[in-house]
Design an enzyme around this catalytic site. Structure first.
Site, PDB file in Angstrom:
ATOM      1  N   GLU A  54       0.861  -1.651  -0.140  1.00 20.38           N
ATOM      2  CA  GLU A  54       0.232  -0.169   0.140  1.00 20.38           C
ATOM      3  C   GLU A  54       0.928   1.305  -0.062  1.00 20.38           C
ATOM      4  OE1 GLU A  54      -0.062  -2.472   1.953  1.00 20.38           O
ATOM      5  OE2 GLU A  54      -1.992  -3.000   2.760  1.00 20.38           O
ATOM      6  N   GLU A 280      12.989 -31.621  -0.989  1.00 22.24           N
ATOM      7  CA  GLU A 280      13.624 -32.772  -1.886  1.00 22.24           C
ATOM      8  C   GLU A 280      13.803 -34.636  -1.773  1.00 22.24           C
ATOM      9  OE1 GLU A 280      15.234 -30.202  -5.346  1.00 22.24           O
ATOM     10  OE2 GLU A 280      14.624 -28.665  -4.287  1.00 22.24           O
ATOM     11  N   GLY A 287       8.484 -40.063   2.914  1.00 25.28           N
ATOM     12  CA  GLY A 287       7.468 -41.190   3.886  1.00 25.28           C
ATOM     13  C   GLY A 287       7.513 -40.907   5.067  1.00 25.28           C
ATOM     14  N   ALA A 288       8.308 -40.712   5.687  1.00 21.73           N
ATOM     15  CA  ALA A 288       7.944 -40.286   7.497  1.00 21.73           C
ATOM     16  C   ALA A 288       7.340 -38.937   6.981  1.00 21.73           C
ATOM     17  CB  ALA A 288       9.642 -39.988   8.226  1.00 21.73           C
TER      18      ALA A 288
HETATM   19  N1  LIG Z   1      14.452 -39.198  -7.585  1.00 21.67           N
HETATM   20  C1  LIG Z   1      14.243 -37.893  -7.016  1.00 21.67           C
HETATM   21  O1  LIG Z   1      13.233 -37.101  -6.809  1.00 21.67           O
HETATM   22  C2  LIG Z   1      15.130 -38.155  -5.837  1.00 21.67           C
HETATM   23  C3  LIG Z   1      15.341 -37.175  -4.400  1.00 21.67           C
HETATM   24  C4  LIG Z   1      15.758 -37.497  -3.728  1.00 21.67           C
HETATM   25  C5  LIG Z   1      16.835 -39.037  -3.832  1.00 21.67           C
HETATM   26  N2  LIG Z   1      16.443 -39.611  -3.909  1.00 21.67           N
HETATM   27  C6  LIG Z   1      17.435 -40.640  -4.452  1.00 21.67           C
HETATM   28  O2  LIG Z   1      17.723 -41.415  -3.495  1.00 21.67           O
HETATM   29  C7  LIG Z   1      17.605 -42.067  -2.315  1.00 21.67           C
HETATM   30  C8  LIG Z   1      18.648 -41.521  -1.459  1.00 21.67           C
HETATM   31  O3  LIG Z   1      17.095 -42.314  -0.460  1.00 21.67           O
HETATM   32  P1  LIG Z   1      16.733 -41.724   1.092  1.00 21.67           P
HETATM   33  O4  LIG Z   1      15.862 -42.617   1.326  1.00 21.67           O
HETATM   34  O5  LIG Z   1      18.054 -42.651   1.714  1.00 21.67           O
HETATM   35  O6  LIG Z   1      16.792 -40.852   1.556  1.00 21.67           O
HETATM   36  P2  LIG Z   1      16.535 -39.739   2.537  1.00 21.67           P
HETATM   37  O7  LIG Z   1      14.938 -39.673   2.455  1.00 21.67           O
HETATM   38  O8  LIG Z   1      16.722 -37.915   2.210  1.00 21.67           O
HETATM   39  O9  LIG Z   1      17.469 -40.069   3.314  1.00 21.67           O
HETATM   40  C9  LIG Z   1      17.264 -40.745   4.596  1.00 21.67           C
HETATM   41  C10 LIG Z   1      17.410 -40.496   5.781  1.00 21.67           C
HETATM   42  O10 LIG Z   1      17.224 -39.246   6.621  1.00 21.67           O
HETATM   43  C11 LIG Z   1      17.588 -39.553   7.669  1.00 21.67           C
HETATM   44  N3  LIG Z   1      16.061 -39.236   8.787  1.00 21.67           N
HETATM   45  C12 LIG Z   1      16.440 -38.289  10.021  1.00 21.67           C
HETATM   46  N4  LIG Z   1      15.505 -38.384  10.382  1.00 21.67           N
HETATM   47  C13 LIG Z   1      14.492 -38.915  10.017  1.00 21.67           C
HETATM   48  C14 LIG Z   1      13.363 -38.660  10.204  1.00 21.67           C
HETATM   49  N5  LIG Z   1      12.374 -38.241  10.911  1.00 21.67           N
HETATM   50  N6  LIG Z   1      12.228 -39.714   8.662  1.00 21.67           N
HETATM   51  C15 LIG Z   1      13.185 -40.157   7.839  1.00 21.67           C
HETATM   52  N7  LIG Z   1      14.511 -40.393   7.497  1.00 21.67           N
HETATM   53  C16 LIG Z   1      15.486 -39.443   8.662  1.00 21.67           C
HETATM   54  C17 LIG Z   1      17.612 -41.128   7.919  1.00 21.67           C
HETATM   55  O11 LIG Z   1      18.902 -41.307   8.432  1.00 21.67           O
HETATM   56  P3  LIG Z   1      19.252 -41.118   9.789  1.00 21.67           P
HETATM   57  O12 LIG Z   1      18.736 -41.851  10.814  1.00 21.67           O
HETATM   58  O13 LIG Z   1      20.928 -41.274   9.503  1.00 21.67           O
HETATM   59  O14 LIG Z   1      19.429 -39.159  10.567  1.00 21.67           O
HETATM   60  C18 LIG Z   1      17.450 -41.579   6.834  1.00 21.67           C
HETATM   61  O15 LIG Z   1      17.847 -42.919   6.097  1.00 21.67           O
HETATM   62  C19 LIG Z   1      19.329 -41.425  -3.402  1.00 21.67           C
HETATM   63  O16 LIG Z   1      19.263 -42.898  -4.109  1.00 21.67           O
HETATM   64  C20 LIG Z   1      18.930 -40.609  -4.184  1.00 21.67           C
HETATM   65  O17 LIG Z   1      19.481 -40.793  -5.653  1.00 21.67           O
HETATM   66  C21 LIG Z   1      15.414 -38.960  -5.921  1.00 21.67           C
END
Ligand SMILES: NC(=O)c1ccc[n+]([C@@H]2O[C@H](COP(=O)([O-])OP(=O)(O)OC[C@H]3O[C@@H](n4cnc5c(N)ncnc54)[C@H](OP(=O)(O)O)[C@@H]3O)[C@@H](O)[C@H]2O)c1
Length: 365
Positions: A54, A280, A287-288
Protein backbone atom coordinates in the site's frame (compact mmCIF):
# COMPACT_ATOMS: atom_id res chain seq x y z
CA UNK A 1 -10.01 2.59 -16.87
CA UNK A 2 -10.11 -0.81 -15.14
CA UNK A 3 -12.85 -2.52 -13.15
CA UNK A 4 -12.18 -3.33 -9.49
CA UNK A 5 -12.23 -7.02 -10.38
CA UNK A 6 -9.56 -6.55 -13.06
CA UNK A 7 -7.54 -4.43 -10.69
CA UNK A 8 -7.64 -7.20 -8.06
CA UNK A 9 -6.42 -9.69 -10.66
CA UNK A 10 -3.46 -7.43 -11.37
CA UNK A 11 -2.82 -6.92 -7.63
CA UNK A 12 -2.69 -10.71 -7.12
CA UNK A 13 -0.17 -11.03 -9.98
CA UNK A 14 1.93 -8.23 -8.47
CA UNK A 15 1.85 -9.90 -5.05
CA UNK A 16 3.36 -13.09 -6.53
CA UNK A 17 6.52 -11.16 -7.41
CA UNK A 18 7.39 -11.20 -3.71
CA UNK A 19 7.25 -15.01 -3.37
CA UNK A 20 10.42 -16.28 -1.73
CA UNK A 21 11.62 -12.97 -0.28
CA UNK A 22 8.90 -11.64 2.05
CA UNK A 23 8.89 -14.25 4.82
CA UNK A 24 8.00 -14.11 7.60
CA UNK A 25 5.61 -11.65 5.97
CA UNK A 26 2.92 -12.51 3.39
CA UNK A 27 3.02 -11.53 -0.26
CA UNK A 28 0.76 -8.54 -0.92
CA UNK A 29 -0.13 -6.50 -4.00
CA UNK A 30 -1.97 -3.18 -4.19
CA UNK A 31 -3.42 -0.94 -6.92
CA UNK A 32 -4.75 2.57 -6.43
CA UNK A 33 -7.51 3.84 -8.71
CA UNK A 34 -8.53 7.47 -9.00
CA UNK A 35 -12.16 8.66 -9.17
CA UNK A 36 -12.31 7.77 -12.88
CA UNK A 37 -11.03 4.24 -12.30
CA UNK A 38 -7.59 5.00 -13.76
CA UNK A 39 -4.62 3.23 -12.17
CA UNK A 40 -2.57 5.91 -10.39
CA UNK A 41 -0.32 3.69 -8.28
CA UNK A 42 0.69 0.07 -7.85
CA UNK A 43 3.02 -1.81 -5.59
CA UNK A 44 3.90 -5.08 -3.95
CA UNK A 45 5.68 -6.09 -0.78
CA UNK A 46 9.16 -7.15 -1.92
CA UNK A 47 11.02 -8.10 1.26
CA UNK A 48 10.49 -8.24 5.03
CA UNK A 49 11.32 -4.87 6.58
CA UNK A 50 10.70 -3.12 3.26
CA UNK A 51 7.68 -0.93 2.49
CA UNK A 52 4.28 -2.61 2.34
CA UNK A 53 2.43 -2.79 -0.98
CA UNK A 54 0.00 0.00 0.00
CA UNK A 55 2.84 2.37 0.87
CA UNK A 56 4.59 1.76 -2.46
CA UNK A 57 1.34 2.40 -4.35
CA UNK A 58 0.54 5.53 -2.30
CA UNK A 59 4.00 6.96 -2.95
CA UNK A 60 3.44 6.53 -6.68
CA UNK A 61 -0.05 8.02 -6.64
CA UNK A 62 0.70 11.06 -4.47
CA UNK A 63 -2.23 13.49 -4.47
CA UNK A 64 -4.07 11.41 -7.06
CA UNK A 65 -4.96 8.89 -4.33
CA UNK A 66 -7.31 11.42 -2.70
CA UNK A 67 -10.93 10.32 -3.11
CA UNK A 68 -9.81 7.13 -4.87
CA UNK A 69 -10.01 3.38 -4.27
CA UNK A 70 -7.34 0.99 -2.99
CA UNK A 71 -7.44 -2.59 -4.25
CA UNK A 72 -5.40 -4.81 -1.96
CA UNK A 73 -4.91 -8.59 -1.80
CA UNK A 74 -4.70 -8.77 2.01
CA UNK A 75 -6.41 -6.67 4.69
CA UNK A 76 -4.21 -3.60 5.30
CA UNK A 77 -2.23 -3.98 8.53
CA UNK A 78 -3.25 -2.11 11.62
CA UNK A 79 -0.09 -2.24 13.68
CA UNK A 80 3.28 -0.54 14.03
CA UNK A 81 5.76 -3.23 13.03
CA UNK A 82 8.97 -2.33 11.26
CA UNK A 83 6.76 -0.01 9.17
CA UNK A 84 3.68 2.05 10.17
CA UNK A 85 0.07 0.82 9.90
CA UNK A 86 -1.16 0.78 6.30
CA UNK A 87 -4.81 1.33 7.28
CA UNK A 88 -3.87 4.73 8.75
CA UNK A 89 -1.71 5.60 5.73
CA UNK A 90 -4.69 4.99 3.42
CA UNK A 91 -6.91 7.18 5.63
CA UNK A 92 -4.29 9.95 5.72
CA UNK A 93 -4.01 9.86 1.92
CA UNK A 94 -7.76 10.48 1.60
CA UNK A 95 -8.63 7.11 0.04
CA UNK A 96 -12.43 6.73 0.16
CA UNK A 97 -12.91 3.05 -0.67
CA UNK A 98 -10.81 -0.07 0.01
CA UNK A 99 -11.41 -3.42 -1.69
CA UNK A 100 -9.79 -6.40 0.05
CA UNK A 101 -9.46 -10.02 -1.13
CA UNK A 102 -8.47 -11.84 2.10
CA UNK A 103 -8.83 -10.93 5.78
CA UNK A 104 -5.61 -10.95 7.82
CA UNK A 105 -5.76 -13.99 10.15
CA UNK A 106 -2.94 -12.81 12.45
CA UNK A 107 -4.14 -11.21 15.70
CA UNK A 108 -1.28 -8.68 15.70
CA UNK A 109 -1.91 -7.19 12.24
CA UNK A 110 -5.70 -7.71 11.88
CA UNK A 111 -8.25 -4.96 12.43
CA UNK A 112 -7.31 -2.78 9.46
CA UNK A 113 -10.78 -3.06 7.93
CA UNK A 114 -12.41 -1.94 11.20
CA UNK A 115 -10.04 1.04 11.47
CA UNK A 116 -10.87 2.05 7.90
CA UNK A 117 -14.63 1.74 8.49
CA UNK A 118 -14.23 3.76 11.69
CA UNK A 119 -12.80 6.58 9.56
CA UNK A 120 -15.79 6.41 7.18
CA UNK A 121 -13.86 4.63 4.45
CA UNK A 122 -16.05 2.23 2.46
CA UNK A 123 -14.67 -1.34 2.76
CA UNK A 124 -15.52 -4.39 0.68
CA UNK A 125 -13.92 -7.77 1.33
CA UNK A 126 -13.81 -11.13 -0.43
CA UNK A 127 -13.15 -9.97 -4.01
CA UNK A 128 -11.27 -12.82 -5.77
CA UNK A 129 -10.69 -14.31 -2.33
CA UNK A 130 -9.97 -17.85 -3.51
CA UNK A 131 -7.40 -16.73 -6.07
CA UNK A 132 -5.69 -14.43 -3.56
CA UNK A 133 -5.65 -17.21 -0.92
CA UNK A 134 -3.97 -19.48 -3.45
CA UNK A 135 -1.32 -16.86 -4.14
CA UNK A 136 -0.56 -16.61 -0.43
CA UNK A 137 -1.19 -20.24 0.46
CA UNK A 138 2.18 -20.88 2.10
CA UNK A 139 1.96 -17.91 4.44
CA UNK A 140 -1.74 -18.42 5.24
CA UNK A 141 -1.26 -22.13 5.97
CA UNK A 142 1.84 -21.43 8.04
CA UNK A 143 0.26 -18.78 10.26
CA UNK A 144 -2.88 -20.89 10.73
CA UNK A 145 -1.00 -24.09 11.61
CA UNK A 146 2.10 -22.70 13.29
CA UNK A 147 4.44 -24.57 10.94
CA UNK A 148 5.74 -23.94 7.41
CA UNK A 149 3.79 -25.03 4.34
CA UNK A 150 5.48 -28.20 3.04
CA UNK A 151 5.72 -29.07 -0.66
CA UNK A 152 7.14 -32.52 -1.45
CA UNK A 153 8.79 -32.45 -4.86
CA UNK A 154 10.16 -35.53 -6.58
CA UNK A 155 11.23 -36.80 -9.97
CA UNK A 156 10.32 -40.32 -11.06
CA UNK A 157 10.25 -42.59 -14.06
CA UNK A 158 6.92 -43.67 -15.48
CA UNK A 159 7.26 -46.86 -13.39
CA UNK A 160 7.69 -44.83 -10.20
CA UNK A 161 11.46 -45.13 -9.65
CA UNK A 162 13.57 -42.26 -8.32
CA UNK A 163 16.96 -43.95 -8.73
CA UNK A 164 18.39 -46.98 -10.55
CA UNK A 165 19.58 -50.15 -8.77
CA UNK A 166 23.12 -48.75 -8.47
CA UNK A 167 21.78 -45.55 -6.84
CA UNK A 168 22.27 -43.28 -9.87
CA UNK A 169 19.46 -40.83 -10.53
CA UNK A 170 21.00 -38.00 -12.54
CA UNK A 171 19.13 -37.28 -14.60
CA UNK A 172 15.67 -38.75 -14.71
CA UNK A 173 13.95 -35.57 -15.87
CA UNK A 174 14.77 -33.19 -18.71
CA UNK A 175 16.65 -29.87 -18.61
CA UNK A 176 13.39 -27.81 -18.83
CA UNK A 177 11.88 -29.76 -15.90
CA UNK A 178 15.00 -29.17 -13.82
CA UNK A 179 14.89 -25.45 -14.70
CA UNK A 180 11.30 -25.41 -13.46
CA UNK A 181 12.53 -26.80 -10.13
CA UNK A 182 14.92 -23.86 -9.78
CA UNK A 183 12.00 -21.45 -10.16
CA UNK A 184 10.16 -23.41 -7.48
CA UNK A 185 13.22 -23.27 -5.21
CA UNK A 186 13.51 -19.50 -5.69
CA UNK A 187 9.97 -19.02 -4.38
CA UNK A 188 10.36 -21.02 -1.18
CA UNK A 189 12.14 -20.18 2.06
CA UNK A 190 13.90 -23.49 2.72
CA UNK A 191 14.99 -26.56 0.73
CA UNK A 192 15.13 -29.79 2.71
CA UNK A 193 16.69 -33.20 2.09
CA UNK A 194 17.54 -36.26 4.17
CA UNK A 195 21.14 -37.23 4.85
CA UNK A 196 20.63 -40.28 2.58
CA UNK A 197 20.25 -38.01 -0.45
CA UNK A 198 23.19 -35.85 0.62
CA UNK A 199 25.44 -38.91 0.85
CA UNK A 200 24.15 -40.49 -2.40
CA UNK A 201 23.97 -37.42 -4.68
CA UNK A 202 25.91 -34.63 -2.96
CA UNK A 203 23.35 -32.01 -4.14
CA UNK A 204 24.10 -28.31 -3.65
CA UNK A 205 20.43 -27.42 -2.98
CA UNK A 206 20.73 -23.84 -4.23
CA UNK A 207 18.82 -21.67 -6.71
CA UNK A 208 20.72 -21.53 -9.99
CA UNK A 209 20.14 -20.85 -13.68
CA UNK A 210 16.84 -18.99 -13.32
CA UNK A 211 15.39 -18.71 -16.79
CA UNK A 212 12.30 -16.63 -15.95
CA UNK A 213 14.15 -13.33 -15.86
CA UNK A 214 13.98 -12.93 -12.08
CA UNK A 215 17.02 -12.69 -9.87
CA UNK A 216 17.21 -14.85 -6.78
CA UNK A 217 17.97 -12.08 -4.35
CA UNK A 218 18.16 -14.52 -1.45
CA UNK A 219 19.10 -18.18 -1.39
CA UNK A 220 16.72 -20.40 0.57
CA UNK A 221 17.97 -21.96 3.79
CA UNK A 222 19.29 -25.49 3.15
CA UNK A 223 18.09 -28.00 5.73
CA UNK A 224 19.62 -31.49 6.03
CA UNK A 225 17.74 -33.89 8.30
CA UNK A 226 20.57 -35.92 9.77
CA UNK A 227 19.89 -37.69 13.10
CA UNK A 228 23.48 -38.46 14.00
CA UNK A 229 25.50 -35.88 12.08
CA UNK A 230 26.58 -38.13 9.16
CA UNK A 231 26.75 -35.27 6.61
CA UNK A 232 30.26 -35.52 5.08
CA UNK A 233 32.67 -32.67 5.82
CA UNK A 234 33.12 -32.04 2.09
CA UNK A 235 29.39 -32.18 1.22
CA UNK A 236 28.36 -29.38 -1.14
CA UNK A 237 25.51 -28.37 1.18
CA UNK A 238 28.23 -27.13 3.53
CA UNK A 239 29.64 -24.64 0.98
CA UNK A 240 29.25 -20.89 1.30
CA UNK A 241 26.65 -20.55 -1.48
CA UNK A 242 23.72 -20.46 0.98
CA UNK A 243 23.04 -20.82 4.68
CA UNK A 244 22.64 -24.41 5.89
CA UNK A 245 21.12 -26.04 8.94
CA UNK A 246 22.11 -29.66 9.57
CA UNK A 247 19.45 -30.80 12.01
CA UNK A 248 20.37 -33.58 14.43
CA UNK A 249 18.43 -35.29 17.22
CA UNK A 250 20.80 -33.56 19.64
CA UNK A 251 19.36 -30.22 18.55
CA UNK A 252 15.63 -30.80 18.20
CA UNK A 253 15.04 -34.19 19.84
CA UNK A 254 14.06 -37.58 18.46
CA UNK A 255 10.75 -39.06 17.42
CA UNK A 256 9.61 -42.54 18.58
CA UNK A 257 11.85 -44.15 15.90
CA UNK A 258 14.96 -42.46 17.32
CA UNK A 259 15.30 -40.21 14.26
CA UNK A 260 14.94 -36.45 14.05
CA UNK A 261 11.54 -35.29 15.38
CA UNK A 262 9.95 -33.81 12.23
CA UNK A 263 7.31 -31.77 14.08
CA UNK A 264 10.08 -30.18 16.13
CA UNK A 265 12.05 -29.33 12.97
CA UNK A 266 9.07 -27.56 11.44
CA UNK A 267 8.29 -25.69 14.67
CA UNK A 268 11.90 -24.53 14.87
CA UNK A 269 11.85 -23.42 11.22
CA UNK A 270 8.63 -21.47 11.81
CA UNK A 271 10.37 -19.77 14.74
CA UNK A 272 13.16 -18.74 12.35
CA UNK A 273 10.66 -17.03 10.03
CA UNK A 274 10.44 -19.87 7.48
CA UNK A 275 6.94 -20.08 5.97
CA UNK A 276 7.49 -22.58 3.12
CA UNK A 277 9.66 -25.68 2.80
CA UNK A 278 10.47 -27.52 -0.41
CA UNK A 279 11.07 -31.12 0.63
CA UNK A 280 13.29 -32.58 -2.08
CA UNK A 281 13.67 -36.03 -0.69
CA UNK A 282 14.57 -38.58 -0.71
CA UNK A 283 12.03 -41.38 -0.49
CA UNK A 284 12.65 -42.24 3.18
CA UNK A 285 12.29 -38.71 4.52
CA UNK A 286 9.31 -38.02 2.24
CA UNK A 287 7.61 -41.19 3.54
CA UNK A 288 8.14 -40.06 7.12
CA UNK A 289 6.72 -36.58 6.39
CA UNK A 290 3.66 -38.05 4.68
CA UNK A 291 3.11 -40.60 7.45
CA UNK A 292 3.19 -37.74 9.98
CA UNK A 293 0.62 -35.73 7.97
CA UNK A 294 3.10 -32.91 7.43
CA UNK A 295 2.89 -32.51 3.64
CA UNK A 296 0.53 -29.93 2.10
CA UNK A 297 1.28 -30.22 -1.60
CA UNK A 298 2.95 -32.77 -3.86
CA UNK A 299 4.71 -31.83 -7.10
CA UNK A 300 5.82 -34.87 -9.09
CA UNK A 301 7.81 -34.70 -12.33
CA UNK A 302 7.25 -37.92 -14.23
CA UNK A 303 9.61 -38.77 -17.09
CA UNK A 304 8.88 -41.04 -20.05
CA UNK A 305 11.57 -43.50 -18.90
CA UNK A 306 11.46 -46.99 -17.37
CA UNK A 307 13.92 -48.53 -14.91
CA UNK A 308 12.08 -51.70 -13.91
CA UNK A 309 13.95 -51.84 -10.60
CA UNK A 310 15.67 -49.42 -8.23
CA UNK A 311 14.56 -47.05 -5.48
CA UNK A 312 10.84 -46.33 -5.34
CA UNK A 313 9.96 -42.61 -5.35
CA UNK A 314 8.41 -43.04 -1.92
CA UNK A 315 9.31 -45.44 0.89
CA UNK A 316 7.09 -46.42 3.79
CA UNK A 317 4.54 -43.66 4.20
CA UNK A 318 2.68 -45.71 6.80
CA UNK A 319 0.31 -47.33 4.28
CA UNK A 320 -0.18 -51.10 4.42
CA UNK A 321 -3.49 -51.59 2.64
CA UNK A 322 -5.21 -49.83 -0.24
CA UNK A 323 -7.85 -48.40 2.07
CA UNK A 324 -5.11 -46.40 3.79
CA UNK A 325 -3.76 -44.92 0.54
CA UNK A 326 -2.90 -41.24 0.82
CA UNK A 327 -5.34 -39.67 -1.59
CA UNK A 328 -4.52 -36.45 -3.36
CA UNK A 329 -6.55 -33.93 -5.31
CA UNK A 330 -4.91 -33.24 -8.65
CA UNK A 331 -4.91 -29.48 -9.19
CA UNK A 332 -2.65 -29.05 -12.20
CA UNK A 333 -1.08 -31.15 -14.93
CA UNK A 334 1.47 -29.51 -17.22
CA UNK A 335 3.85 -30.94 -19.78
CA UNK A 336 7.36 -29.55 -19.39
CA UNK A 337 9.64 -30.65 -22.21
CA UNK A 338 9.04 -34.41 -22.49
CA UNK A 339 8.02 -34.72 -18.80
CA UNK A 340 4.71 -34.31 -17.01
CA UNK A 341 4.42 -32.20 -13.88
CA UNK A 342 1.64 -33.31 -11.53
CA UNK A 343 0.59 -30.90 -8.81
CA UNK A 344 -1.75 -32.23 -6.15
CA UNK A 345 -2.89 -31.21 -2.71
CA UNK A 346 -3.37 -33.43 0.30
CA UNK A 347 -7.01 -33.95 1.19
CA UNK A 348 -7.98 -31.62 3.98
CA UNK A 349 -9.01 -33.05 7.33
CA UNK A 350 -12.15 -31.46 8.82
CA UNK A 351 -9.98 -29.83 11.49
CA UNK A 352 -7.71 -28.17 8.93
CA UNK A 353 -8.31 -24.58 7.89
CA UNK A 354 -9.41 -24.08 4.27
CA UNK A 355 -6.66 -24.16 1.69
CA UNK A 356 -7.36 -23.66 -2.00
CA UNK A 357 -4.90 -24.96 -4.52
CA UNK A 358 -4.77 -24.58 -8.25
CA UNK A 359 -1.49 -24.23 -10.11
CA UNK A 360 1.62 -24.41 -7.95
CA UNK A 361 1.79 -21.15 -5.98
CA UNK A 362 4.99 -20.04 -7.69
CA UNK A 363 2.91 -19.88 -10.88
CA UNK A 364 -0.13 -18.31 -9.30
CA UNK A 365 0.27 -15.16 -11.35
N1 LIG B 1 14.31 -38.70 -7.91
C1 LIG B 1 14.19 -37.92 -6.85
O1 LIG B 1 13.35 -37.02 -6.82
C2 LIG B 1 15.10 -38.12 -5.69
C3 LIG B 1 15.17 -37.12 -4.70
C4 LIG B 1 16.00 -37.34 -3.64
C5 LIG B 1 16.72 -38.53 -3.54
N2 LIG B 1 16.64 -39.46 -4.52
C6 LIG B 1 17.38 -40.72 -4.44
O2 LIG B 1 17.05 -41.32 -3.19
C7 LIG B 1 18.16 -42.07 -2.72
C8 LIG B 1 18.40 -41.73 -1.25
O3 LIG B 1 17.28 -42.21 -0.53
P1 LIG B 1 17.12 -42.12 1.03
O4 LIG B 1 15.75 -42.59 1.33
O5 LIG B 1 18.29 -42.79 1.71
O6 LIG B 1 17.29 -40.57 1.30
P2 LIG B 1 16.64 -39.50 2.28
O7 LIG B 1 15.20 -39.72 2.45
O8 LIG B 1 17.10 -38.20 1.76
O9 LIG B 1 17.39 -39.73 3.64
C9 LIG B 1 16.91 -40.65 4.55
C10 LIG B 1 17.66 -40.48 5.85
O10 LIG B 1 17.21 -39.31 6.53
C11 LIG B 1 17.49 -39.47 7.90
N3 LIG B 1 16.39 -39.07 8.77
C12 LIG B 1 16.52 -38.30 9.87
N4 LIG B 1 15.37 -38.15 10.49
C13 LIG B 1 14.45 -38.85 9.77
C14 LIG B 1 13.08 -39.08 9.98
N5 LIG B 1 12.40 -38.59 11.01
N6 LIG B 1 12.45 -39.87 9.08
C15 LIG B 1 13.10 -40.38 8.01
N7 LIG B 1 14.41 -40.19 7.80
C16 LIG B 1 15.09 -39.42 8.67
C17 LIG B 1 17.73 -40.96 8.12
O11 LIG B 1 19.12 -41.17 8.39
P3 LIG B 1 19.63 -40.98 9.89
O12 LIG B 1 18.75 -41.83 10.74
O13 LIG B 1 21.04 -41.36 9.88
O14 LIG B 1 19.45 -39.55 10.18
C18 LIG B 1 17.37 -41.58 6.81
O15 LIG B 1 18.10 -42.73 6.51
C19 LIG B 1 19.33 -41.71 -3.61
O16 LIG B 1 19.56 -42.78 -4.52
C20 LIG B 1 18.87 -40.49 -4.38
O17 LIG B 1 19.43 -40.43 -5.66
C21 LIG B 1 15.84 -39.28 -5.59
Amino acid sequence: MVTEDEAMRRAIALAARGLGTTSPNPVVGCLLLDLDGEVVGEGFHAYAGGPHAEIVALAQAGQRARGGTAIVTLEPCNHHGRTGPCAQALIDAGVRRVVIAVDDPTPVAAGGAATLRGADVQVETGVRRQEAEQGNIAWLTAVRRGRPYVIWKFAATLDGRSAAVDGTSQWITSTPARADVHIMRSRTDAIMAGVGTVIADDPQLTVRDLKDGTLAITQPLRVVVDSHGRTPEKARVRDAAAPTWIVTTGEVGAGPDGRVDLHAVLTALFGRGIRSVLLEGGPTLAGAFLAAGLVDQVVGYVAPMLLGAGTAALQDAGVTTIGEAIRLDLTDLTQIGPDLRFTASLRQKPSDPPAHHAKPEWEAS
